[in-house]
Design a protein around this motif. Structure first.
Motif, short mmCIF file in Angstrom:
data_model
loop_
_atom_site.label_atom_id
_atom_site.label_comp_id
_atom_site.label_asym_id
_atom_site.label_seq_id
_atom_site.Cartn_x
_atom_site.Cartn_y
_atom_site.Cartn_z
N LEU A 129 3.35 -33.01 7.10
CA LEU A 129 4.17 -32.89 8.31
C LEU A 129 4.88 -31.55 8.35
CD1 LEU A 129 5.72 -36.48 8.50
CD2 LEU A 129 3.92 -35.50 9.96
N VAL A 130 5.24 -31.00 7.20
CA VAL A 130 5.88 -29.69 7.16
C VAL A 130 4.93 -28.61 7.65
CG1 VAL A 130 6.82 -27.91 5.62
CG2 VAL A 130 7.51 -30.29 5.34
N PHE A 131 3.67 -28.69 7.23
CA PHE A 131 2.71 -27.66 7.62
C PHE A 131 2.18 -27.84 9.05
CE2 PHE A 131 2.24 -27.26 2.96
CZ PHE A 131 2.46 -25.89 2.86
N ALA A 132 2.28 -29.04 9.60
CA ALA A 132 1.67 -29.31 10.91
C ALA A 132 2.16 -28.37 12.02
CB ALA A 132 1.92 -30.78 11.31
N PRO A 133 3.49 -28.16 12.22
CA PRO A 133 3.90 -27.26 13.30
C PRO A 133 3.48 -25.82 13.06
CG PRO A 133 5.79 -27.91 11.97
CD PRO A 133 4.64 -28.78 11.55
N LEU A 134 3.38 -25.41 11.80
CA LEU A 134 2.96 -24.04 11.51
C LEU A 134 1.49 -23.85 11.87
CD1 LEU A 134 4.75 -23.54 8.06
CD2 LEU A 134 5.59 -23.04 10.36
N LEU A 135 0.66 -24.84 11.59
CA LEU A 135 -0.76 -24.76 11.97
C LEU A 135 -0.91 -24.74 13.49
CD1 LEU A 135 -2.31 -27.25 9.39
CD2 LEU A 135 -2.34 -24.76 9.30
N VAL A 136 -0.12 -25.55 14.18
CA VAL A 136 -0.17 -25.54 15.65
C VAL A 136 0.18 -24.16 16.18
CG1 VAL A 136 0.93 -26.44 17.73
CG2 VAL A 136 0.29 -28.00 15.89
N LEU A 137 1.22 -23.54 15.64
CA LEU A 137 1.62 -22.20 16.10
C LEU A 137 0.56 -21.15 15.78
CD1 LEU A 137 5.44 -22.02 15.29
CD2 LEU A 137 4.36 -21.76 17.53
N ILE A 138 -0.06 -21.27 14.62
CA ILE A 138 -1.09 -20.30 14.24
C ILE A 138 -2.19 -20.24 15.29
CG2 ILE A 138 -3.01 -19.96 12.61
CD1 ILE A 138 -1.04 -20.69 10.36
N PHE A 139 -2.64 -21.41 15.75
CA PHE A 139 -3.73 -21.42 16.74
C PHE A 139 -3.22 -21.22 18.17
CE2 PHE A 139 -5.75 -23.83 13.21
CZ PHE A 139 -6.85 -23.00 13.04
N TRP A 140 -2.04 -21.74 18.47
CA TRP A 140 -1.49 -21.54 19.81
C TRP A 140 -1.27 -20.05 20.09
CZ3 TRP A 140 4.12 -23.19 21.56
CH2 TRP A 140 4.26 -22.92 22.93
N MET A 141 -0.62 -19.35 19.17
CA MET A 141 -0.37 -17.92 19.36
C MET A 141 -1.67 -17.12 19.33
SD MET A 141 3.06 -17.54 17.00
CE MET A 141 3.23 -15.78 17.29
N GLY A 142 -2.66 -17.62 18.58
CA GLY A 142 -3.92 -16.88 18.50
C GLY A 142 -4.82 -17.08 19.69
N VAL A 143 -4.83 -18.30 20.25
CA VAL A 143 -5.72 -18.61 21.36
C VAL A 143 -5.04 -18.39 22.71
CG1 VAL A 143 -7.08 -20.45 22.45
CG2 VAL A 143 -7.00 -20.26 19.96
N MET A 144 -3.76 -18.69 22.82
CA MET A 144 -3.02 -18.55 24.07
C MET A 144 -1.74 -17.74 23.84
SD MET A 144 -3.31 -22.33 25.78
CE MET A 144 -2.29 -21.77 27.15
N PRO A 145 -1.86 -16.44 23.59
CA PRO A 145 -0.65 -15.63 23.34
C PRO A 145 0.14 -15.28 24.60
CG PRO A 145 -2.59 -14.23 23.32
CD PRO A 145 -3.10 -15.64 23.48
N GLN A 146 -0.45 -15.49 25.78
CA GLN A 146 0.20 -15.02 26.99
C GLN A 146 1.59 -15.60 27.23
OE1 GLN A 146 -1.42 -12.51 28.54
NE2 GLN A 146 0.56 -12.21 29.55
#
Length: 522
Positions: free
Chosen positions: A457-474
């Motif tokens: 659960l600690v790593f879950a939001p960090l993984l979400v941010l890694i892909f969110w910022m990478g795929v949808m940075p706008q």
């Protein structure tokens, strides 16, 4: 909105820390739950900033101004824009991660440990939101004490050495910055007759080019130590290696961003001519830091020290983007700040997880960990790839924009920085190969337990941010770019004003008396 939202954000963690200190020392589980509740509540309070802060609105938003030291002209002034908003969200999120990540790592004096983490959060948030330079300095210094104690009391074998070194480096830079703030204060009082530490007043203050040089150097050294830039970086590896995992996460994710934030908010717009004069030097040191950090991290036998030196390389990208002095470079620097906070914070957390299980961080003591720890290894793979800037992850966007901005400013800068990207990728991939692949070379590793539910659960939001910022940075770029553009415009306006004053003074003309009023109209 009449509610003092920003003040609540700044002081709520501190109130939680005070209540935490009043709890019985032996109530370990209750202490952890209270600290987690406070950190989660603070993050929830900060999340509405994402949509409540209007990116295109000029100036500061949710401003709070109250008399503090009226005899000196100092005010309690807080405000937020697109730059500080994103850094506030990064701070509140990574504090939650640090608190949750320390549940099993810290077993002694847990009450004091969590109280210091929450007090540190208040100091960091106050630094990002202050609009009065004396108030900014107070929060800047206030951060120093909790981190010093966290390293010195809960660190490794050489924790006292690392804590003192961290304290002395940061204090030396802070004293120089205080002298520069006082210089600005008296210059403002002499020029306008108004005694104030207000940032907007300093933005309108005409400063002679020769004076700018000294003021810029004082601010720049303080911020360069905090970044840290080469050659001011030597405190960082010791602090990271000796700090507990939660301390390393906060240090990498947030505290290092104080330096780059200081350049964006103060050094570049306040002293434009000096900034341009020192651009070749700062860009050169940034490039040295990018390549040096990657090369030195490549030969580290300790996982934590390897990640620490990689931070020197990544923060060099932030500084290079800023001193490209164009919108692409500024946006890339800001994205790199956020990406580094997420990815490197996650890396230190991953190192802490394996250290808890094996009580060693030496790469030679591992090998073949993918077999006993498949979930851990998979998360490590994603975070490692984001750190080296794989397209589709958060690290790619920042590095790409920095390289684009650097190429527009000076093509050779981009070439040298790209070399650093390649070296960094070689370092991380080689490390991952030695730790995760091949046969299990040590019997102790065969029985290691994979990540628990809490750790996942600690790593879950960090993984979400890694892909969110990478795929949808706008969405991130939309919120930061107007504020960054205003910094660039202010920089150019003040540079033109200083040039006009210098030209008029050189010609001995009378308009030098009227120029400050015209140049101060922003």
């Amino acid at each position: 909105m009449n509610f003092p939202w920003l003040s609540w954000l700044v002081f709520f963690p501190l109130m939680g820390a005070v209540l935490l200190v009043l709890m019985p020392a032996g109530a370990g589980r209750a202490i952890r739950r209270w600290a987690t509740t406070v950190a989660l509540a603070e993050f929830a309070f900060s999340v509405p900033l994402w949509w409540r802060v209007v990116p295109g609105q000029p100036g500061w938003q949710f401003v709070e101004r109250h008399d503090w030291l009226p005899a000196l002209g100092a005010r309690y002034a807080l405000g937020v824009d697109g730059i500080s908003m994103l850094l506030v969200l990064l701070t509140t999120l990574m504090t939650v991660v640090a608190v949750l990540g320390a549940w099993t790592a810290v077993s002694q004096r847990t009450r004091e440990f969590y109280a210091l983490l929450l007090a540190l959060e208040s100091g960091m948030l106050g630094t990002f939101l202050s609009l009065d330079l004396l108030l900014f300095y107070v929060f800047w210094e206030a951060m120093l004490i909790p981190m010093y104690l966290v390293i010195g009391a809960w660190g490794g074998e050489r924790r006292i050495y690392a804590a003192i070194k961290f304290f002395l480096y940061t204090m030396a830079g802070s004293v120089l910055m205080l002298v520069a703030i006082l210089w600005l204060y008296f210059l403002q009082k002499t020029t306008t007759g108004v005694a104030t530490f207000d940032l907007d007043a300093f933005y309108a203050l005409p400063i002679a080019p020769a004076t700018q040089v000294w003021l810029f150097l004082a601010f720049a050294v303080a911020f360069a130590i905090k970044v840290p830039m080469f050659p001011f970086h030597t405190w960082l590896p010791d602090a990271h290696v000796e700090a507990p995992t939660a301390g390393s996460v906060i240090l990498a994710a947030v505290l290092l961003k104080m330096g780059t934030y200081g350049f964006v908010r103060f050094a570049i717009p306040l002293f434009p001519q000096a900034s341009m004069q020192f651009t070749p030097w700062i860009a050169g040191l940034a490039l040295v830091g990018i390549i040096y950090g990657a090369l030195v991290s490549m030969v580290q036998p300790d996982l934590k020290k390897l990640v620490a030196y990689s931070s020197v390389s990544h923060l060099g990208f932030c500084m290079l983007g800023l001193y490209a002095m164009n919108p692409q470079g500024f946006a890339g620097s800001m994205m790199q700040m956020l990406s580094h906070g997420v990815s490197t914070g996650a890396l230190f957390l991953l190192v802490g997880v394996i250290y808890e299980r094996r009580h060693t961080r030496l790469i030679a003591d591992f090998g073949g960990l993918w077999k006993p720890l498949p979930v851990y290894a998979s998360i490590f793979l994603v975070v490692m790839l984001s750190s080296i800037g794989l397209p589709g992850t958060n690290g790619f966007i920042g590095e790409f924009l920095v390289l684009l901005g650097a190429f527009r400013a000076q093509p050779m800068w981009a070439v040298l920085a790209a070399t650093g990207v390649i070296l960094s990728a070689c370092t991380m991939l080689w490390m991952f190969q030695r730790v995760m692949f091949g046969p299990v070379t040590h019997p102790e590793n065969e029985k290691l337990q994979d990540l628990s539910l809490r750790e996942r659960l600690v790593f879950a939001p960090l993984l979400v941010l890694i892909f969110w910022m990478g795929v949808m940075p706008q969405p991130f770029l939309d919120r930061m770019q107007p504020a960054l553009d205003r910094v660039i415009v202010l920089h150019h306006q003040r540079a033109a004003m200083s040039l006009a004053r210098a030209t008029a003074a050189g010609a001995g003309s009378r308009p030098i008396v009227t120029l400050p009023a015209a140049g101060g109209a922003r």
